[in-house]
Scaffold this motif. Structure first.
Motif, PDB file in Angstrom:
ATOM      1  N   ALA A  86      14.983 -24.976  -6.882  1.00  0.00           N
ATOM      2  CA  ALA A  86      15.974 -24.403  -6.127  1.00  0.00           C
ATOM      3  C   ALA A  86      16.322 -23.073  -6.876  1.00  0.00           C
ATOM      4  CB  ALA A  86      17.070 -25.175  -5.671  1.00  0.00           C
ATOM      5  N   LEU A  87      16.555 -23.125  -8.340  1.00  0.00           N
ATOM      6  CA  LEU A  87      17.008 -22.408  -9.305  1.00  0.00           C
ATOM      7  C   LEU A  87      16.114 -21.388  -9.271  1.00  0.00           C
ATOM      8  CD1 LEU A  87      19.576 -21.571 -11.021  1.00  0.00           C
ATOM      9  CD2 LEU A  87      18.656 -22.876 -12.890  1.00  0.00           C
ATOM     10  N   GLN A  88      14.932 -21.742  -9.549  1.00  0.00           N
ATOM     11  CA  GLN A  88      13.792 -20.658  -9.687  1.00  0.00           C
ATOM     12  C   GLN A  88      13.629 -19.775  -8.509  1.00  0.00           C
ATOM     13  OE1 GLN A  88      11.890 -20.535 -12.602  1.00  0.00           O
ATOM     14  NE2 GLN A  88      11.766 -18.563 -11.554  1.00  0.00           N
ATOM     15  N   GLU A  89      13.853 -20.281  -7.386  1.00  0.00           N
ATOM     16  CA  GLU A  89      13.698 -19.643  -5.997  1.00  0.00           C
ATOM     17  C   GLU A  89      14.858 -18.567  -5.977  1.00  0.00           C
ATOM     18  OE1 GLU A  89      13.753 -22.328  -2.821  1.00  0.00           O
ATOM     19  OE2 GLU A  89      11.488 -22.968  -3.032  1.00  0.00           O
ATOM     20  N   LEU A  90      15.879 -18.869  -6.534  1.00  0.00           N
ATOM     21  CA  LEU A  90      16.924 -17.818  -6.624  1.00  0.00           C
ATOM     22  C   LEU A  90      16.904 -16.890  -7.558  1.00  0.00           C
ATOM     23  CD1 LEU A  90      19.552 -16.863  -5.851  1.00  0.00           C
ATOM     24  CD2 LEU A  90      20.844 -18.740  -7.189  1.00  0.00           C
ATOM     25  N   ASN A  91      16.159 -17.211  -8.772  1.00  0.00           N
ATOM     26  CA  ASN A  91      15.955 -16.343  -9.899  1.00  0.00           C
ATOM     27  C   ASN A  91      14.770 -15.495  -9.375  1.00  0.00           C
ATOM     28  OD1 ASN A  91      17.251 -16.495 -12.320  1.00  0.00           O
ATOM     29  ND2 ASN A  91      16.350 -18.447 -12.723  1.00  0.00           N
ATOM     30  N   ASP A  92      13.720 -15.895  -8.655  1.00  0.00           N
ATOM     31  CA  ASP A  92      12.779 -15.246  -8.059  1.00  0.00           C
ATOM     32  C   ASP A  92      13.144 -13.950  -7.208  1.00  0.00           C
ATOM     33  OD1 ASP A  92      10.826 -16.470  -9.560  1.00  0.00           O
ATOM     34  OD2 ASP A  92      10.269 -17.939  -7.771  1.00  0.00           O
ATOM     35  N   MET A  93      14.048 -14.453  -6.344  1.00  0.00           N
ATOM     36  CA  MET A  93      14.743 -13.523  -5.456  1.00  0.00           C
ATOM     37  C   MET A  93      15.528 -12.224  -6.089  1.00  0.00           C
ATOM     38  SD  MET A  93      17.716 -14.096  -2.692  1.00  0.00           S
ATOM     39  CE  MET A  93      19.146 -14.152  -4.052  1.00  0.00           C
ATOM     40  N   LEU A  94      16.326 -12.792  -7.184  1.00  0.00           N
ATOM     41  CA  LEU A  94      17.130 -11.842  -7.998  1.00  0.00           C
ATOM     42  C   LEU A  94      16.211 -10.869  -8.946  1.00  0.00           C
ATOM     43  CD1 LEU A  94      20.073 -14.047  -8.979  1.00  0.00           C
ATOM     44  CD2 LEU A  94      19.963 -12.194  -7.292  1.00  0.00           C
ATOM     45  N   GLU A  95      15.282 -11.398  -9.267  1.00  0.00           N
ATOM     46  CA  GLU A  95      14.126 -10.677 -10.319  1.00  0.00           C
ATOM     47  C   GLU A  95      13.469  -9.717  -9.853  1.00  0.00           C
ATOM     48  OE1 GLU A  95      12.313 -13.967 -12.263  1.00  0.00           O
ATOM     49  OE2 GLU A  95      14.128 -14.712 -13.194  1.00  0.00           O
ATOM     50  N   VAL A  96      13.365  -9.464  -8.411  1.00  0.00           N
ATOM     51  CA  VAL A  96      12.871  -8.291  -7.715  1.00  0.00           C
ATOM     52  C   VAL A  96      13.488  -7.126  -8.404  1.00  0.00           C
ATOM     53  CG1 VAL A  96      12.723  -6.765  -5.372  1.00  0.00           C
ATOM     54  CG2 VAL A  96      12.663  -9.353  -5.493  1.00  0.00           C
ATOM     55  N   GLN A  97      14.568  -7.089  -8.774  1.00  0.00           N
ATOM     56  CA  GLN A  97      15.199  -5.769  -9.649  1.00  0.00           C
ATOM     57  C   GLN A  97      15.962  -6.286 -10.879  1.00  0.00           C
ATOM     58  OE1 GLN A  97      18.527  -6.164  -6.426  1.00  0.00           O
ATOM     59  NE2 GLN A  97      19.411  -5.114  -8.197  1.00  0.00           N
ATOM     60  N   PHE A  98      15.561  -7.420 -11.379  1.00  0.00           N
ATOM     61  CA  PHE A  98      16.041  -7.964 -12.615  1.00  0.00           C
ATOM     62  C   PHE A  98      15.082  -8.383 -13.438  1.00  0.00           C
ATOM     63  CE2 PHE A  98      20.167  -9.058 -10.326  1.00  0.00           C
ATOM     64  CZ  PHE A  98      20.665  -7.790 -10.271  1.00  0.00           C
ATOM     65  N   THR A  99      15.131  -8.478 -14.822  1.00  0.00           N
ATOM     66  CA  THR A  99      14.173  -9.019 -15.702  1.00  0.00           C
ATOM     67  C   THR A  99      13.982 -10.638 -15.389  1.00  0.00           C
ATOM     68  OG1 THR A  99      14.902  -7.537 -17.559  1.00  0.00           O
ATOM     69  CG2 THR A  99      13.727  -9.419 -18.376  1.00  0.00           C
ATOM     70  N   SER A 100      12.624 -10.930 -15.604  1.00  0.00           N
ATOM     71  CA  SER A 100      12.313 -12.343 -15.425  1.00  0.00           C
ATOM     72  C   SER A 100      12.239 -13.408 -16.589  1.00  0.00           C
ATOM     73  CB  SER A 100      10.765 -12.317 -14.870  1.00  0.00           C
ATOM     74  OG  SER A 100      10.358 -13.476 -14.678  1.00  0.00           O
ATOM     75  N   SER A 101      12.540 -14.750 -16.089  1.00  0.00           N
ATOM     76  CA  SER A 101      12.543 -15.722 -17.051  1.00  0.00           C
ATOM     77  C   SER A 101      12.379 -16.843 -16.338  1.00  0.00           C
ATOM     78  CB  SER A 101      14.080 -15.638 -17.884  1.00  0.00           C
ATOM     79  OG  SER A 101      13.840 -16.633 -18.714  1.00  0.00           O
ATOM     80  N   ARG A 102      11.701 -17.957 -16.847  1.00  0.00           N
ATOM     81  CA  ARG A 102      11.324 -19.092 -16.235  1.00  0.00           C
ATOM     82  C   ARG A 102      12.097 -20.320 -16.864  1.00  0.00           C
ATOM     83  NH1 ARG A 102      10.257 -15.889 -13.143  1.00  0.00           N
ATOM     84  NH2 ARG A 102       8.269 -15.542 -12.113  1.00  0.00           N
ATOM     85  N   SER A 103      12.547 -21.167 -16.201  1.00  0.00           N
ATOM     86  CA  SER A 103      13.098 -22.399 -16.717  1.00  0.00           C
ATOM     87  C   SER A 103      12.866 -23.642 -16.012  1.00  0.00           C
ATOM     88  CB  SER A 103      14.722 -22.253 -16.647  1.00  0.00           C
ATOM     89  OG  SER A 103      15.452 -23.380 -17.017  1.00  0.00           O
ATOM     90  N   GLY A 104      12.426 -24.758 -16.808  1.00  0.00           N
ATOM     91  CA  GLY A 104      12.147 -25.999 -15.978  1.00  0.00           C
ATOM     92  C   GLY A 104      13.296 -26.958 -15.962  1.00  0.00           C
TER      93      GLY A 104
END
Length: 332
Positions: free
Chosen positions: A172-190
């Motif tokens: 769920a956190l990654q999906e939210l990050n994916d949505m925001l990273e359309v315009q922000f820098t990417s980072s992955r967390s497990g």
């Protein structure tokens, strides 16, 4: 003032100015938003620093580094607000762009660098649960500022959801990050993240402007009186400083300016004022009393702002394990 009288933040500010923009950027990219803010605030107060003091700070730093194999700096506890004042808007923007461009910053982490209005506009049309997750992820003072840009009904919905949050799963956190990273820098967390909860809600409430806080608390109480009582019990307000032990008060006083203390005490009761005086030198207490008596009328908003600044300092010191709040066994 000798070098020993400088705080760590003041020493860091002198060191950053000495390094220059390029090298300072390399250091600051390892800091969180609010660490940059604290250093920026200290930089604004530096004026005509003697060369001997600069040399002393650099010498202390080199001695510290020589005894260590590495310096662990990797947290997101502070925001950037005052950096513009330290370097000017254009230089600050260039510096922050460089920092963000060279670090692995997730969409949510990047939001911590944004102005509250910008964050509010970014999440305004998102689902309320997404809004609650974002607000929970921010520092309490920043979250409170974001909530100020929503109307009463939305604020209530978000705060109820924040209080009900516990843990958000990686997907769920990654999906939210994916949505925001359309315009922000990417980072992955497990790893799953602990977000929200009653304590987080109470910390956000501590920073909300008083009139909004009272109305929001009443709205929460109408929906869930038990939850409102839980939040109220966990809130730490200025008057609660009376419960901090003398050593804790002394530590807090070393971290705040006389001007801020003077404003804050304009709205304090006599018992708290007396406690502050008892933990100062006799001369300093007499001067503060005289200044307080001579101080003319001030806006309530100015008093509240000063009190919130002192509370923020107290919470930071408590989080660092330097003081205890509330006179109990738990550290806030």
């Amino acid at each position: 003032m000798s070098d020993e009288e400088l705080t760590d933040i003041e020493k860091a500010a002198i060191l950053m100015i000495s390094l220059g923009e390029e090298d300072a950027a390399e250091v600051l990219k390892h800091l969180g938003p609010k660490e940059v803010q604290l250093i920026g605030e200290a930089m604004t107060q530096l004026d005509n620093v003697p060369q001997s003091r600069v040399e002393g700070v650099v010498s202390d730093f080199m001695h510290l580094v020589s005894d260590q194999t590495g310096i662990g700096i990797n947290n997101d506890r502070y925001i950037r607000a005052m950096l513009n004042q330290a370097l000017g808007e254009e230089k600050a923007k260039t510096l922050l762009d460089r920092i963000l461009a060279t670090t692995n910053t997730s969409g949510l982490d990047t939001m911590r660098w944004m102005e509250p209005r910008q964050i509010a506009e970014t999440i305004r049309f998102e689902h309320p649960q997404i809004q609650a997750v974002v607000v929970s992820y921010l520092e309490p003072d920043q979250a409170a500022s974001v909530l100020a840009f929503f109307d009463d009904k939305v604020r209530l919905d978000i705060m109820m959801r924040v209080a009900a949050l516990d843990r958000i799963q990686p997907q769920a956190l990654q999906e939210l990050n994916d949505m925001l990273e359309v315009q922000f820098t990417s980072s992955r967390s497990g790893q799953s993240r602990v977000l929200g909860g009653v304590k987080q809600a109470s910390e956000i409430m501590n920073f909300i402007e008083s009139s909004i806080e009272a109305e929001l608390m009443e709205n929460i109480r109408e929906v869930d009186e038990g939850l409102a009582n839980q939040i109220q019990d966990l809130m730490f307000v200025f008057d609660n400083l009376i419960d901090v032990d003398d050593r804790g008060i002394q530590v807090i006083l070393r971290e705040i300016s006389t001007d801020v203390l003077l404003l804050a005490l304009k709205g304090a009761d006599s018992a708290l004022q007396d406690k502050i005086y008892r933990n100062m030198s006799k001369r300093a207490a007499e001067l503060l009393k005289d200044d307080l008596e001579a101080k003319g009328p001030v806006r309530v908003s100015e008093v509240e702002e000063a009190q919130k600044e002192i509370l923020a300092t107290a919470r930071r010191l408590a989080d660092d394990g330097e003081i205890m709040l509330g006179g109990g066994d738990d550290m806030l």
